[in-house]
Scaffold this motif. Structure first.
Motif, PDB file in Angstrom:
ATOM      1  N   ARG A   1       0.835  -1.204   0.000  1.00 39.81           N
ATOM      2  CA  ARG A   1       0.000   0.000   0.000  1.00 39.81           C
ATOM      3  C   ARG A   1       0.872   1.258   0.000  1.00 39.81           C
ATOM      4  N   HIS A   2       1.957   1.229   0.762  1.00 40.77           N
ATOM      5  CA  HIS A   2       2.867   2.385   0.783  1.00 40.77           C
ATOM      6  C   HIS A   2       3.445   2.649  -0.607  1.00 40.77           C
ATOM      7  N   GLY A   3       3.826   1.585  -1.297  1.00 38.39           N
ATOM      8  CA  GLY A   3       4.342   1.743  -2.656  1.00 38.39           C
ATOM      9  C   GLY A   3       3.324   2.404  -3.567  1.00 38.39           C
ATOM     10  N   ILE A   4       2.062   2.014  -3.412  1.00 39.80           N
ATOM     11  CA  ILE A   4       0.990   2.613  -4.212  1.00 39.80           C
ATOM     12  C   ILE A   4       0.833   4.097  -3.870  1.00 39.80           C
ATOM     13  N   LEU A   5       0.870   4.424  -2.580  1.00 40.39           N
ATOM     14  CA  LEU A   5       0.750   5.828  -2.175  1.00 40.39           C
ATOM     15  C   LEU A   5       1.928   6.655  -2.688  1.00 40.39           C
ATOM     16  N   TYR A   6       3.133   6.107  -2.608  1.00 41.47           N
ATOM     17  CA  TYR A   6       4.290   6.838  -3.135  1.00 41.47           C
ATOM     18  C   TYR A   6       4.182   7.009  -4.651  1.00 41.47           C
ATOM     19  N   ASN A   7       3.663   6.016  -5.340  1.00 42.81           N
ATOM     20  CA  ASN A   7       3.451   6.153  -6.787  1.00 42.81           C
ATOM     21  C   ASN A   7       2.437   7.256  -7.075  1.00 42.81           C
ATOM     22  N   TYR A   8       1.397   7.340  -6.235  1.00 38.96           N
ATOM     23  CA  TYR A   8       0.410   8.416  -6.380  1.00 38.96           C
ATOM     24  C   TYR A   8       1.094   9.780  -6.242  1.00 38.96           C
ATOM     25  N   LEU A   9       1.936   9.920  -5.208  1.00 37.49           N
ATOM     26  CA  LEU A   9       2.628  11.189  -4.995  1.00 37.49           C
ATOM     27  C   LEU A   9       3.599  11.483  -6.137  1.00 37.49           C
ATOM     28  N   PHE A  10       4.257  10.437  -6.625  1.00 37.18           N
ATOM     29  CA  PHE A  10       5.195  10.583  -7.742  1.00 37.18           C
ATOM     30  C   PHE A  10       4.469  11.118  -8.976  1.00 37.18           C
ATOM     31  N   ALA A  11       3.310  10.519  -9.274  1.00 33.36           N
ATOM     32  CA  ALA A  11       2.526  10.962 -10.446  1.00 33.36           C
ATOM     33  C   ALA A  11       1.941  12.344 -10.221  1.00 33.36           C
ATOM     34  N   ARG A  12       1.448  12.589  -9.028  1.00 34.58           N
ATOM     35  CA  ARG A  12       0.822  13.887  -8.706  1.00 34.58           C
ATOM     36  C   ARG A  12       1.808  15.041  -8.885  1.00 34.58           C
TER      37      ARG A  12
END
Length: 175
Positions: A160-171
């Motif tokens: 889940r953390h990886g997904i959240l970091y990917n969200y921040l990366f894309a954002r």
């Protein structure tokens, strides 16, 4: 129920059963990591390594939080940091349950600041991926259902953390 004709579509011999091309005969399939109790000492080492990085991890999260461009991002990273601190406590508990000894921190790692917020997010994404890979090895050595559940909780959090970091990366339109 309708019948389907799979002739010519499905292979006649399953690649999973063919002795020469078996999935289980591939070089990447390291059966030793699944062998208990042989894999237990490696699991103990991996828990020690996870704890050794705790101080550096704390400094990394504080850096990310202080460089996050929005309150939402600070909240997301803060919640990840809090989860990670809980994981270290679970590792300490598992280690104690298995050995009767406290897991001690021997940190000699130093924190290196990322060059940018985006680089920090990229480092975090890779870190979460690597953590899942290492924590699975610990999971394979667990025999107690309680310890298995603890590791599954940790591993799903890391995912889940990886997904959240990917969200921040894309954002942040990081590249």
């Amino acid at each position: 129920m309708k019948e389907y004709d799979f002739a010519g579509i499905a292979p006649k011999i399953s690649p999973y059963l063919d002795a020469d091309n078996s999935f289980y005969n591939q070089d990447f399939m390291n059966v030793d990591k699944f062998d208990y109790p042989e894999n237990l000492s490696n699991a103990m080492e991996l828990m020690q390594q996870a704890l050794n990085g705790e101080v550096e991890d704390q400094m990394f999260y504080m850096w990310l939080i202080s460089n996050a461009p929005s309150e939402e991002e600070r909240q997301i990273i803060g919640s990840i940091r809090d989860d990670e601190m809980g994981h270290f406590e679970l590792f300490r508990q598992i280690y104690y349950d298995l050995t009767g000894m406290s897991l001690r921190q021997n940190s000699e790692e130093t924190f290196m600041e990322p060059e940018s917020y985006c680089e920090g997010l990229a480092r975090a994404i890779i870190g979460e991926q690597n953590a899942v890979r290492e924590y699975r090895k610990i999971l394979y050595a667990m025999q107690s259902r309680i310890h298995i559940n603890m590791l599954i909780d940790i591993i799903t959090d890391e995912t889940r953390h990886g997904i959240l970091y990917n969200y921040l990366f894309a954002r942040n339109a990081c590249r």
